[in-house]
Design a protein around this motif. Sequence first.
Motif, PDB file in Angstrom:
ATOM      1  N   GLN A 110     -24.565  33.007   7.858  1.00  0.00           N
ATOM      2  CA  GLN A 110     -23.368  32.658   8.615  1.00  0.00           C
ATOM      3  C   GLN A 110     -22.227  33.655   8.442  1.00  0.00           C
ATOM      4  O   GLN A 110     -21.175  33.511   9.086  1.00  0.00           O
ATOM      5  CB  GLN A 110     -22.895  31.260   8.198  1.00  0.00           C
ATOM      6  CG  GLN A 110     -23.876  30.163   8.566  1.00  0.00           C
ATOM      7  CD  GLN A 110     -23.543  28.812   7.938  1.00  0.00           C
ATOM      8  OE1 GLN A 110     -22.507  28.665   7.282  1.00  0.00           O
ATOM      9  NE2 GLN A 110     -24.410  27.837   8.133  1.00  0.00           N
ATOM     10  N   ALA A 111     -22.423  34.662   7.618  1.00  0.00           N
ATOM     11  CA  ALA A 111     -21.364  35.655   7.413  1.00  0.00           C
ATOM     12  C   ALA A 111     -21.078  36.399   8.716  1.00  0.00           C
ATOM     13  O   ALA A 111     -22.002  36.921   9.346  1.00  0.00           O
ATOM     14  CB  ALA A 111     -21.778  36.640   6.326  1.00  0.00           C
ATOM     15  N   PRO A 112     -19.825  36.473   9.145  1.00  0.00           N
ATOM     16  CA  PRO A 112     -19.521  37.200  10.378  1.00  0.00           C
ATOM     17  C   PRO A 112     -19.720  38.704  10.264  1.00  0.00           C
ATOM     18  O   PRO A 112     -19.953  39.387  11.266  1.00  0.00           O
ATOM     19  CB  PRO A 112     -18.054  36.853  10.644  1.00  0.00           C
ATOM     20  CG  PRO A 112     -17.509  36.429   9.321  1.00  0.00           C
ATOM     21  CD  PRO A 112     -18.648  35.806   8.584  1.00  0.00           C
ATOM     22  N   GLY A 113     -19.635  39.223   9.049  1.00  0.00           N
ATOM     23  CA  GLY A 113     -19.897  40.636   8.796  1.00  0.00           C
ATOM     24  C   GLY A 113     -20.939  40.777   7.717  1.00  0.00           C
ATOM     25  O   GLY A 113     -21.862  39.960   7.626  1.00  0.00           O
ATOM     26  N   ARG A 163     -36.582  25.806  10.605  1.00  0.00           N
ATOM     27  CA  ARG A 163     -36.997  26.977  11.388  1.00  0.00           C
ATOM     28  C   ARG A 163     -35.819  27.645  12.079  1.00  0.00           C
ATOM     29  O   ARG A 163     -35.739  28.871  12.162  1.00  0.00           O
ATOM     30  CB  ARG A 163     -38.049  26.545  12.410  1.00  0.00           C
ATOM     31  CG  ARG A 163     -38.623  27.685  13.228  1.00  0.00           C
ATOM     32  CD  ARG A 163     -39.715  27.198  14.151  1.00  0.00           C
ATOM     33  NE  ARG A 163     -40.823  26.597  13.410  1.00  0.00           N
ATOM     34  CZ  ARG A 163     -41.893  26.069  13.983  1.00  0.00           C
ATOM     35  NH1 ARG A 163     -41.994  26.045  15.308  1.00  0.00           N
ATOM     36  NH2 ARG A 163     -42.852  25.554  13.246  1.00  0.00           N
ATOM     37  N   ASP A 164     -34.892  26.833  12.618  1.00  0.00           N
ATOM     38  CA  ASP A 164     -33.739  27.416  13.303  1.00  0.00           C
ATOM     39  C   ASP A 164     -32.873  28.226  12.336  1.00  0.00           C
ATOM     40  O   ASP A 164     -32.336  29.284  12.702  1.00  0.00           O
ATOM     41  CB  ASP A 164     -32.894  26.317  13.949  1.00  0.00           C
ATOM     42  CG  ASP A 164     -33.574  25.701  15.172  1.00  0.00           C
ATOM     43  OD1 ASP A 164     -34.565  26.283  15.647  1.00  0.00           O
ATOM     44  OD2 ASP A 164     -33.110  24.636  15.622  1.00  0.00           O
ATOM     45  N   GLU A 165     -32.746  27.725  11.111  1.00  0.00           N
ATOM     46  CA  GLU A 165     -31.941  28.454  10.126  1.00  0.00           C
ATOM     47  C   GLU A 165     -32.642  29.729   9.680  1.00  0.00           C
ATOM     48  O   GLU A 165     -31.985  30.751   9.444  1.00  0.00           O
ATOM     49  CB  GLU A 165     -31.641  27.552   8.930  1.00  0.00           C
ATOM     50  CG  GLU A 165     -30.664  26.437   9.269  1.00  0.00           C
ATOM     51  CD  GLU A 165     -30.206  25.676   8.047  1.00  0.00           C
ATOM     52  OE1 GLU A 165     -29.019  25.797   7.691  1.00  0.00           O
ATOM     53  OE2 GLU A 165     -31.034  24.957   7.459  1.00  0.00           O
ATOM     54  N   VAL A 166     -33.972  29.688   9.557  1.00  0.00           N
ATOM     55  CA  VAL A 166     -34.707  30.924   9.265  1.00  0.00           C
ATOM     56  C   VAL A 166     -34.514  31.907  10.404  1.00  0.00           C
ATOM     57  O   VAL A 166     -34.336  33.118  10.184  1.00  0.00           O
ATOM     58  CB  VAL A 166     -36.205  30.632   9.040  1.00  0.00           C
ATOM     59  CG1 VAL A 166     -36.989  31.935   8.927  1.00  0.00           C
ATOM     60  CG2 VAL A 166     -36.404  29.795   7.772  1.00  0.00           C
ATOM     61  N   GLY A 167     -34.508  31.404  11.641  1.00  0.00           N
ATOM     62  CA  GLY A 167     -34.261  32.266  12.795  1.00  0.00           C
ATOM     63  C   GLY A 167     -32.893  32.911  12.741  1.00  0.00           C
ATOM     64  O   GLY A 167     -32.726  34.095  13.068  1.00  0.00           O
ATOM     65  N   ALA A 168     -31.892  32.144  12.312  1.00  0.00           N
ATOM     66  CA  ALA A 168     -30.535  32.699  12.188  1.00  0.00           C
ATOM     67  C   ALA A 168     -30.492  33.758  11.097  1.00  0.00           C
ATOM     68  O   ALA A 168     -29.798  34.785  11.241  1.00  0.00           O
ATOM     69  CB  ALA A 168     -29.545  31.579  11.881  1.00  0.00           C
ATOM     70  N   LEU A 169     -31.212  33.521  10.015  1.00  0.00           N
ATOM     71  CA  LEU A 169     -31.274  34.524   8.945  1.00  0.00           C
ATOM     72  C   LEU A 169     -31.965  35.797   9.430  1.00  0.00           C
ATOM     73  O   LEU A 169     -31.523  36.915   9.126  1.00  0.00           O
ATOM     74  CB  LEU A 169     -31.999  33.934   7.737  1.00  0.00           C
ATOM     75  CG  LEU A 169     -32.001  34.767   6.455  1.00  0.00           C
ATOM     76  CD1 LEU A 169     -30.583  34.994   5.935  1.00  0.00           C
ATOM     77  CD2 LEU A 169     -32.850  34.089   5.382  1.00  0.00           C
ATOM     78  N   ARG A 170     -33.043  35.629  10.187  1.00  0.00           N
ATOM     79  CA  ARG A 170     -33.729  36.812  10.762  1.00  0.00           C
ATOM     80  C   ARG A 170     -32.780  37.571  11.687  1.00  0.00           C
ATOM     81  O   ARG A 170     -32.739  38.806  11.634  1.00  0.00           O
ATOM     82  CB  ARG A 170     -34.966  36.366  11.553  1.00  0.00           C
ATOM     83  CG  ARG A 170     -36.164  35.996  10.678  1.00  0.00           C
ATOM     84  CD  ARG A 170     -37.359  35.581  11.530  1.00  0.00           C
ATOM     85  NE  ARG A 170     -37.799  36.627  12.419  1.00  0.00           N
ATOM     86  CZ  ARG A 170     -38.663  37.611  12.075  1.00  0.00           C
ATOM     87  NH1 ARG A 170     -39.146  37.646  10.841  1.00  0.00           N
ATOM     88  NH2 ARG A 170     -39.012  38.532  12.949  1.00  0.00           N
TER      89      ARG A 170
END
Length: 283
Positions: free
Chosen positions: A165-168, A269-276
Motif C-alpha cells: 500500500q506504500a504510495p512510493g 489472492r487480491d492482496e497478493v495481486g496488489a503486492l505483485r
Amino acid sequence: MDTYRKAPAAVGLPKGASEDERVQWIELDGAVNVRDLGGLDTGDGRTTLPGRLLRADNLQGLSSADVKLLVDDIGVTTIVDLRAPAEVAAEGPGPMTQVASVRHAHHSVLPEAGSATDVAADALATSRRDEALSRYPDDVRTGYYLGYLEDRPDQVTGALRSISQAPGAALVNCAAGKDRTGVVVALALTAVGVKKEAVVADYAASGERIVAVLDRLRASRTYAADINSRPNPAADDTPRPETMAAFLDQLDVRYGGAAGWLAEHGFGRDEVGALRAKLLGPA
C-alpha cells in the motif's frame, strides 16, 4: 560516488545460483546494510522494479544527506519498522520520523517480551532456542524464522500490506537488517514469484556488511551489551544461505508455499495481486 553500487552477491551463494546476481547497495553515511530489491528475476520471466522495495538496518544514525537521498531521490514514502516496541522506545525518534511525508508502520514480529531484538541476548535465551529447535532441529535460526510466522502472523501480513500500500518506495528495516527484515522481504519476494536462488542470495548478501552492522550497533546502548556478551558475534550473526533455503523449503512443506501461508492468515489472492503490482508493475 554513485548512489547505488552494484557488487557480486558473493557471500555464500547457494548451489545453482548465478554468480552474475547483483546487489544494489545504497551507500549511506548512517546505515550500512541498505539495498534496493529491484532487478530480481521471477519464475515467469519478469523482474522486480527498482525503487519499489528497499531493506535496511537501524536508521537511527542517518544524516540529513541520507534522508534527502532516501526521500527526495529514491522516493521512500513508507518505513516498515520490524523492531519491537522496547527497541523503538529505547532508541527514540530517528531522523526519518521528522519527515512529514514518510509514514512509519510498526510491525514487530517477535513476542512482546523484554528487550528482544534480532541481535539481543533474549534471542538466544534457552527457552526460545529450545522452541526454535523443536520447530526445525537442523538449523536453530530457521526455527526462529518459522516462529515469526507462528507467533506473529498478523504482524507479518501487516508488514506485507504496508509494503503493497506504500504510495512510493517501501523500506523494511529492523536492527541489523538481516533476520526479521530478511524473513519479511523473503516472504514478499517469494509471494510475487521471485526465484528461490535470488531470494537466498539476497538474504546471504547481508554477510558482506555484518562486521560494519555490528560495529554500528555496538555504538547504541540498546544493543551494545548483548553483542559484546558473545565471544564471536560476527560468526553468530553472519547469515548462511542454507538457513534461508531451509526456511523457504519449510514454507512449501508446511503451508504449500508463501501463497498458502498468506491465504491461511487472511492475505488473499487480491492482496497478493496488489503486492505483485507494487513490486513488478502492471501485468
